[in-house]
Design a protein around this motif. Structure first.
Motif, PDB file in Angstrom:
ATOM      1  N   ASP A   1       2.079  -7.617  11.991  1.00 51.21           N
ATOM      2  CA  ASP A   1       0.809  -8.565  11.936  1.00 51.21           C
ATOM      3  C   ASP A   1      -0.227  -8.872  11.492  1.00 51.21           C
ATOM      4  N   ARG A   2      -0.630 -10.332  11.756  1.00 53.79           N
ATOM      5  CA  ARG A   2      -2.424 -10.123  11.217  1.00 53.79           C
ATOM      6  C   ARG A   2      -3.482  -8.141  11.789  1.00 53.79           C
ATOM      7  N   GLU A   3      -3.398  -8.445  12.732  1.00 51.06           N
ATOM      8  CA  GLU A   3      -4.080  -7.475  12.592  1.00 51.06           C
ATOM      9  C   GLU A   3      -3.796  -5.886  12.223  1.00 51.06           C
ATOM     10  N   THR A   4      -2.142  -5.870  12.728  1.00 48.83           N
ATOM     11  CA  THR A   4      -1.807  -4.933  11.483  1.00 48.83           C
ATOM     12  C   THR A   4      -2.635  -4.570   9.493  1.00 48.83           C
ATOM     13  N   MET A   5      -2.463  -6.411   9.490  1.00 47.92           N
ATOM     14  CA  MET A   5      -2.721  -6.072   7.938  1.00 47.92           C
ATOM     15  C   MET A   5      -4.449  -6.115   7.789  1.00 47.92           C
ATOM     16  N   ARG A   6      -5.328  -6.028   9.149  1.00 49.86           N
ATOM     17  CA  ARG A   6      -6.633  -6.012   9.612  1.00 49.86           C
ATOM     18  C   ARG A   6      -6.957  -4.661   9.388  1.00 49.86           C
ATOM     19  N   GLY A   7      -5.563  -3.696   9.843  1.00 45.19           N
ATOM     20  CA  GLY A   7      -6.445  -2.541  10.225  1.00 45.19           C
ATOM     21  C   GLY A   7      -5.680  -1.692   8.973  1.00 45.19           C
ATOM     22  N   GLN A   8      -4.629  -2.413   8.472  1.00 45.85           N
ATOM     23  CA  GLN A   8      -4.475  -1.633   7.221  1.00 45.85           C
ATOM     24  C   GLN A   8      -5.446  -2.090   6.025  1.00 45.85           C
ATOM     25  N   LEU A   9      -6.448  -2.989   5.893  1.00 43.96           N
ATOM     26  CA  LEU A   9      -7.434  -2.732   4.636  1.00 43.96           C
ATOM     27  C   LEU A   9      -8.143  -2.814   5.343  1.00 43.96           C
ATOM     28  N   ALA A  10      -8.975  -2.292   6.061  1.00 43.02           N
ATOM     29  CA  ALA A  10      -9.676  -1.589   7.073  1.00 43.02           C
ATOM     30  C   ALA A  10     -10.166   0.033   6.245  1.00 43.02           C
TER      31      ALA A  10
ATOM     32  N   VAL B   1       1.097  -1.448  -0.326  1.00 38.24           N
ATOM     33  CA  VAL B   1      -0.172  -0.408  -0.333  1.00 38.24           C
ATOM     34  C   VAL B   1       0.995   1.300   0.066  1.00 38.24           C
ATOM     35  N   LEU B   2       0.109   2.209  -0.904  1.00 39.66           N
ATOM     36  CA  LEU B   2       1.128   3.698  -0.812  1.00 39.66           C
ATOM     37  C   LEU B   2       1.583   4.480   0.399  1.00 39.66           C
ATOM     38  N   GLY B   3       2.460   4.888   0.280  1.00 42.51           N
ATOM     39  CA  GLY B   3       2.827   5.676   1.848  1.00 42.51           C
ATOM     40  C   GLY B   3       1.475   6.161   2.541  1.00 42.51           C
ATOM     41  N   LEU B   4       0.787   7.413   1.420  1.00 43.51           N
ATOM     42  CA  LEU B   4      -0.395   8.174   1.876  1.00 43.51           C
ATOM     43  C   LEU B   4      -2.068   7.735   2.174  1.00 43.51           C
ATOM     44  N   LEU B   5      -1.720   6.029   2.162  1.00 41.25           N
ATOM     45  CA  LEU B   5      -3.003   5.717   3.039  1.00 41.25           C
ATOM     46  C   LEU B   5      -2.723   4.496   3.768  1.00 41.25           C
ATOM     47  N   GLN B   6      -0.910   4.526   4.439  1.00 39.17           N
ATOM     48  CA  GLN B   6      -0.796   3.240   4.764  1.00 39.17           C
ATOM     49  C   GLN B   6      -1.068   3.894   6.771  1.00 39.17           C
ATOM     50  N   THR B   7      -1.745   3.073   7.257  1.00 39.80           N
ATOM     51  CA  THR B   7      -2.520   3.187   9.126  1.00 39.80           C
ATOM     52  C   THR B   7      -1.107   3.237   9.250  1.00 39.80           C
ATOM     53  N   PRO B   8      -0.442   4.043  10.742  1.00 37.14           N
ATOM     54  CA  PRO B   8       0.768   3.578  11.568  1.00 37.14           C
ATOM     55  C   PRO B   8       0.984   2.850  11.610  1.00 37.14           C
ATOM     56  N   ASP B   9       0.383   1.708  12.127  1.00 39.29           N
ATOM     57  CA  ASP B   9       1.617   0.541  12.451  1.00 39.29           C
ATOM     58  C   ASP B   9       2.265  -0.510  11.064  1.00 39.29           C
ATOM     59  N   TYR B  10       1.359  -0.228  10.064  1.00 44.79           N
ATOM     60  CA  TYR B  10       1.425  -0.851   8.127  1.00 44.79           C
ATOM     61  C   TYR B  10       3.052   0.398   8.514  1.00 44.79           C
TER      62      TYR B  10
ATOM     63  N   LEU C   1     -13.439  -6.819  -2.610  1.00 39.59           N
ATOM     64  CA  LEU C   1     -12.762  -7.893  -3.098  1.00 39.59           C
ATOM     65  C   LEU C   1     -11.290  -7.725  -1.875  1.00 39.59           C
ATOM     66  N   ILE C   2     -11.097  -6.448  -1.354  1.00 40.86           N
ATOM     67  CA  ILE C   2     -10.616  -6.446  -0.180  1.00 40.86           C
ATOM     68  C   ILE C   2     -11.119  -6.523   1.247  1.00 40.86           C
ATOM     69  N   ARG C   3     -12.184  -6.266   1.819  1.00 40.83           N
ATOM     70  CA  ARG C   3     -13.501  -6.926   2.304  1.00 40.83           C
ATOM     71  C   ARG C   3     -13.177  -7.807   2.561  1.00 40.83           C
ATOM     72  N   GLY C   4     -13.200  -9.195   1.442  1.00 42.98           N
ATOM     73  CA  GLY C   4     -13.401 -10.143   1.613  1.00 42.98           C
ATOM     74  C   GLY C   4     -12.207 -10.998   1.837  1.00 42.98           C
ATOM     75  N   VAL C   5     -10.820  -9.898   1.090  1.00 43.31           N
ATOM     76  CA  VAL C   5      -9.445 -10.984   1.804  1.00 43.31           C
ATOM     77  C   VAL C   5      -9.754 -10.113   3.437  1.00 43.31           C
ATOM     78  N   MET C   6      -9.971  -9.532   3.843  1.00 40.45           N
ATOM     79  CA  MET C   6      -9.443  -8.628   5.216  1.00 40.45           C
ATOM     80  C   MET C   6     -10.331  -9.768   5.722  1.00 40.45           C
ATOM     81  N   GLU C   7     -11.479 -10.898   5.660  1.00 37.67           N
ATOM     82  CA  GLU C   7     -12.176 -11.473   6.241  1.00 37.67           C
ATOM     83  C   GLU C   7     -11.780 -12.845   6.591  1.00 37.67           C
ATOM     84  N   ASP C   8     -11.100 -13.191   5.483  1.00 37.77           N
ATOM     85  CA  ASP C   8     -10.554 -14.582   4.860  1.00 37.77           C
ATOM     86  C   ASP C   8      -9.568 -14.267   5.423  1.00 37.77           C
ATOM     87  N   ARG C   9      -8.661 -13.435   5.253  1.00 38.25           N
ATOM     88  CA  ARG C   9      -7.304 -13.857   5.300  1.00 38.25           C
ATOM     89  C   ARG C   9      -6.726 -14.060   6.827  1.00 38.25           C
ATOM     90  N   TYR C  10      -7.794 -12.552   6.824  1.00 40.46           N
ATOM     91  CA  TYR C  10      -6.922 -11.224   7.798  1.00 40.46           C
ATOM     92  C   TYR C  10      -7.760 -11.667   9.782  1.00 40.46           C
TER      93      TYR C  10
END
Length: 275
Positions: A170-179, A111-120, A261-270
């Motif tokens: 970690d998984r929580e970081t990715m879930r937060g990023q996709l959210a 994910v590009l820096g302009l859209l990154q969460t602090p943890d990501y 698709l983002i929502r699906g990956v967030m739930e299924d993978r993370y």
């Protein structure tokens, strides 16, 4: 190391910030400790910022402006201070982001820096080098204030689906990023599309790139490699990559389909794992 007696206000934006903070504090007749008591910071921290040994946060700047009656000076200086904390080769890009009326980005693996969460952002920046990680993370996140401008740029982001699956942190970081990406679903100024993995050969196989468009100036193409950035306004190169971007947008999922698709990956993978 700078100190009260030798601080050169012209040395850098950080030095100028420290100089002005000290000038306003002394004009108010306050010691560092007294100002700290008013603003809920330690006198030591204020001293470190006054002597350019520590980078101020936005909240710190806002509290100091309120306490010292600066008219918002320190808050206005904060973006410039943070921009100079970026790697020297990247500072020009941060300036392009501020000036652009439209930004078009294609990212192959994250994910590009302009859209990154602090943890990501912290996980990305700390993958190899953890030196001054807090300051480097803050500097990256400060770039996102470009979307808070009176006239923010229109932002188009195309992410390879691989960026959704590559677990950074970690998984929580990715879930937060996709959210976080999903929070822009109804924002007409920030548009996110996903290039699905089954697209096959596509116009972005040569790598990630950004296009910065301006009201009066030529469009700038930006690419980068390890520790180096390459902005160019060469008309032929810009035309070629603009065409590539058009093809990538045509191949990518719609904004609505991308969110699904983002929502699906967030739930299924993370999503939460069941023991």
């Amino acid at each position: 190391m700078a100190n009260i007696s030798t601080l050169d206000a012209g040395a850098s934006p950080l030095h100028y910030y420290g100089f002005e903070l000290r000038r306003y504090r002394e004009a108010a007749g306050l010691t560092q400790r007294e100002l700290g008591q008013i603003t809920n910071y330690t006198g030591s921290l204020i001293g470190q910022i006054e002597t350019a040994r520590k980078v101020p946060t936005l909240e710190f700047s806002q509290r100091m402006d309120a306490a010292l009656g600066t008219g918002g000076l320190l808050t206005r200086l904060h973006p410039l201070v943070m921009r100079t904390q970026l790697p020297a080769w990247f500072q020009q890009v941060a300036e392009l982001e501020v000036r652009a009326v439209e930004i078009c980005s294609f990212q192959t693996h994250m994910v590009l820096g302009l859209l990154q969460t602090p943890d990501y952002a912290r996980a990305v920046l700390g993958a190899v080098d953890r030196d001054k990680l807090d300051d480097r993370t803050a500097a990256r996140l400060a770039r996102q204030r470009v979307f808070e401008k009176e006239n923010p740029p229109v932002f188009w982001a195309i992410l390879s689906e691989a960026a959704l699956h590559l677990q950074i942190g970690d998984r929580e970081t990715m879930r937060g990023q996709l959210a976080h990406l999903l929070t822009f679903e109804d924002n007409p100024l920030i548009n996110i599309q996903v290039l699905p993995s089954d697209t096959g050969a596509h116009a972005g196989l040569t790598g990630s790139f950004n296009l910065y468009r301006f009201t009066d100036d030529p469009t700038i193409l930006y690419t980068e490699s390890y520790g180096s950035g390459y902005p160019t306004a060469n008309p032929d190169t810009v035309k070629d990559c603009s065409l590539r971007y058009d093809h990538l947008q045509a191949a990518a999922l719609s904004i609505k389909e991308s969110a699904e698709l983002i929502r699906g990956v967030m739930e299924d993978r993370y999503g939460e794992q069941v023991a």
